[in-house]
Structure formats: C-alpha cells, structure tokens
Design an enzyme around this catalytic site. Sequence first.
Site, short mmCIF file in Angstrom:
data_model
loop_
_atom_site.label_atom_id
_atom_site.label_comp_id
_atom_site.label_asym_id
_atom_site.label_seq_id
_atom_site.Cartn_x
_atom_site.Cartn_y
_atom_site.Cartn_z
CG ASN A 209 -76.98 -17.82 6.40
OD1 ASN A 209 -76.27 -16.91 6.77
ND2 ASN A 209 -77.21 -18.90 7.17
CG ASP A 278 -83.44 -23.01 8.80
OD1 ASP A 278 -83.08 -22.97 9.99
OD2 ASP A 278 -84.08 -22.09 8.25
CE LYS A 288 -79.71 -39.73 -4.11
NZ LYS A 288 -80.87 -38.89 -3.95
CG PHE A 325 -81.42 -11.49 16.35
CD1 PHE A 325 -80.98 -11.51 17.66
CD2 PHE A 325 -81.33 -10.31 15.63
CE1 PHE A 325 -80.44 -10.37 18.25
CE2 PHE A 325 -80.80 -9.16 16.20
CZ PHE A 325 -80.35 -9.19 17.51
CE LYS A 339 -89.01 -17.85 13.02
NZ LYS A 339 -88.27 -17.09 12.04
CE LYS A 343 -87.14 -20.94 16.71
NZ LYS A 343 -85.96 -21.28 15.93
N1 CTP Z 1 -81.98 -20.95 15.24
C1 CTP Z 1 -81.36 -21.97 15.92
N2 CTP Z 1 -81.20 -23.18 15.34
C2 CTP Z 1 -81.65 -23.40 14.08
C3 CTP Z 1 -82.29 -22.36 13.37
C4 CTP Z 1 -82.44 -21.13 13.98
O1 CTP Z 1 -80.96 -21.77 17.07
N3 CTP Z 1 -81.46 -24.59 13.51
C5 CTP Z 1 -82.16 -19.66 15.93
C6 CTP Z 1 -81.54 -18.48 15.21
O2 CTP Z 1 -80.22 -18.21 15.67
C7 CTP Z 1 -82.45 -17.34 15.62
C8 CTP Z 1 -83.80 -18.00 15.81
O3 CTP Z 1 -83.53 -19.40 15.97
O4 CTP Z 1 -82.06 -16.77 16.83
C9 CTP Z 1 -84.77 -17.83 14.69
O5 CTP Z 1 -84.13 -18.19 13.48
P1 CTP Z 1 -84.89 -18.09 12.09
O6 CTP Z 1 -83.97 -18.55 11.01
O7 CTP Z 1 -85.55 -16.75 11.94
O8 CTP Z 1 -86.09 -19.11 12.28
P2 CTP Z 1 -86.14 -20.66 12.21
O9 CTP Z 1 -86.34 -21.17 13.58
O10 CTP Z 1 -84.98 -21.22 11.44
O11 CTP Z 1 -87.47 -20.85 11.39
P3 CTP Z 1 -87.74 -20.44 9.84
O12 CTP Z 1 -86.42 -20.48 9.15
O13 CTP Z 1 -88.68 -21.49 9.41
O14 CTP Z 1 -88.34 -19.06 9.89
#
Ligand code: CTP
Length: 396
Positions: A209, A278, A288, A325, A339, A343
């Site tokens: 990203n 993610d 593949k 965040f 969240k 979490k």
């Molecule tokens: N985070 C994490 N582990 C993941 C994804 C996210 O610890 N696999 C943490 C990020 O560091 C951040 C928080 O979760 O502090 C929220 O991340 P965000 O990307 O906004 O949300 P997601 O939980 O990934 O959900 P979505 O992408 O569906 O909004």
Amino acid sequence: MLTGKTVLLGVTGSISAYKIPNLASALVKLNANVEVIMTKNAAEFITPVTFETLTKNRCLTETFDRADVSEVKHIALAERADVILIAPASANIIAKMAHGIADDMLSTTLLAARCPVLVSPAMNVNMFKHPSVQDNLKILEKRGVKVIPPDSGYLACGATGEGKLPPEQTLLDYILREIAKQKDMAGKKVLVTAGPTRESLDPVRFITNHSTGKMGYAVAKQAMLRGADVTLISGPVSIAPPPFVKVVNIQSARELFEAVSGCFEETDCVVMTAAVADYTPEKTSTEKIKKSADGSDLTLSLKRTEDILQWLGRHKRENQLVCGFSMETENVLENSRAKLEKKNADLIAANSIKDEGSGFGTDTNHLVLITKENVTDLPLLSKEDAADRLWDALIK
Ligand code: CTP
C-alpha cells in the site's frame, strides 16, 4: 521547540570546532538561547565573533571577563543552562572535568553546573584510546555525564579510526533528547509499528500500500523525546528512523505479527500505525504465477492476513494499552468506533484519506481520537504535534 531553554556550548581546541557554529545556528533556529564558552585553544581554530554573530550573545573565553559586572559570570551561566554540551571535547578538558580542575572559564563553569552535561570527545585515535582518556571518561559517566561516542573515519591528523566529532545533527539530537520535552513518559516501554507491509507474490512482485511511515515515525520520535523506551517495528520505508529508538525491520504481515507478539509481554503500550496489507496470496496462487509465464490471464486466490491489533486487544493485560489507527474513505467515525469495539483497543486514531492535508505521505494529519468514553476531533496538525496529542490522550 526550544523556546525558553538555554543551551551552553563549551568549545575546546580541535579542528572539528569548525562544525559547532552550524550547531549553534540550528539551536538558534529552534528558538534556544545559546551561550558559548571557548577555551583559548579553541579560539586558535575559530573566532568568538562567529558565535557572537550567530547567537547574539557574548562568547566567553576568559575567566575574568570585565564586560558585565552585574553578575558572577561562570556561576550565572552554570545556573542559566538547561543543558551543557562540550564539543569538541579535548583530552585536556575531559581530564580537568574528571579531576575537578577549574583553571579557566569553561572548567570553572562546569564545576558550578547542576544541569545535564554532554561530552563529545574528538581527538586522534591513539589519544582517544589512551587508558588515561578512557579512565577519565568512565569517571565522568559514573557521575552521570553522557559521553557521545566519537565516529570512526579519516581524522584531520591523517590517522584513521575512532575520534571524529559526530555530525552536527547527531549533537543536536542529543541536546533535543535532553531538553526538548518534559519526561512524562520516563520508565514506559512502548512499541510502535509503522510503514506498509509487503506480501510476496513471487520473488519479484508483491502486494502493498502507499504508507510512507511518517505518522508512525513521528509517534515513535515524540515518545522518545518524552523519555519512553521505544521500539519501532517498521515495514520498508525511505525515511530515516528517529534517533535513540530501537528499530526492527520487517516485510510481511506475518513478520510484523512475530515481531510485535515477541515483545508484547514487556510492553506498556502498543501503537499500531502500520498499514498492514490485508491479503496475502494462497500457496496455490504463487504456484499459478509460475505457470502463467506463457502470458495467459491469471486469477489469484488471496487469504486475509492475521489481524494483529485484534490479537493484541485479546491478549492485553490490565494496565497494558493498545492503540490502533484507522484510515477510512467514508463513515470515519462509525467505522472507527466499530474497530475500537471489534479489536478491544483502548484508543483508535481515525483519519479520513479524503481530508486535505491528511493521509499517506503528507507532513500533517487530521486525527479524531476515539475511546470508549470520548471523541476528540483534533485540528489539522503537523504529524509530530498530532503524535504528541495522541500520547497525551493515551498516557493520561
Ligand atoms: N491492523 C492489524 N492487522 C491487520 C490489519 C490491520 O493490526 N491485518 C491494524 C492496523 O495497523 C490499524 C488497525 O488495525 O491500526 C486498523 O486498520 P485498517 O486497515 O483501518 O482496518 P482493518 O482492520 O484492516 O479493516 P478494513 O481494512 O476492512 O477497514
């Protein structure tokens, strides 16, 4: 940053004294009051006028200065200083400090000082390694003086080795750590994650990203300046790490999880700013990719990476704080509150990627701090100031 602070620079006889006007200038730009005392030998290399022009203060070289009879100069300076840096520090001043000799303006002032003292030795490698210099440095360290290790490299005397004065920025970093902020996080162990993660598709390509790590690096830096013991776990970024912070480099979400969970036990507070990719490819997908070398289309199968923040929320002890965040494109408050709940975090710092001045790569951020009890909408701030407000909310 240093408004109301007085930095006393003690400059002794070494060619590397030529670097100190740059340091004095950087301190003045940060609004510090900079006072300079030079030894007679230092004045052989650069002139007091250089410092006087930059600091607008009289640069002192003599013990019996008759220019101002309203105060006892060495006592007044020692009392006024918030920090003293001796740079370059010759073997001679190090010996005088270690043994309480007060025979000129600088050594006399040092005996009267009660503020933190930093010493940056600079000399020939053999002089630096001489047992008498090393013993004297140990005496100083035992008394709480901080010795800044000299750099290694080509020395003005023609030798190569330890003894170089570190760059001005390093000296400035030591001063800032000492006086830039109140040490209201002293004794706290904090863990900050920053930057993107990468999920390899094959040895060449990866999923990632746009995270640059700026916000997380600012969060780590402000905690360090406030006296915390900081570990920064960072994905691949192109910015320099903050000084005095332990940096652990990772690539994938799995490596991030292992690094975070490995030191979570002894941590008081974790701030997850990392933009975790993610998804990661299933093994079948990476196979593949190898087979699609003929140029045919490809459908990849991706699985979710482990939610590290959620794992931390589930495993945290009483008194351990977990902060995440959330970067949203819409419904910032609603999604971030969800969240916080999901979490089991203590705080979610939310920002909208669509806000002007916020998001990836900017130097500013507009954060909304969400806890179970409060929602605090911060103004658009520099990432450093936003990080400070985040710590204020977390440690109160
Ligand atoms: N985070 C994490 N582990 C993941 C994804 C996210 O610890 N696999 C943490 C990020 O560091 C951040 C928080 O979760 O502090 C929220 O991340 P965000 O990307 O906004 O949300 P997601 O939980 O990934 O959900 P979505 O992408 O569906 O909004």
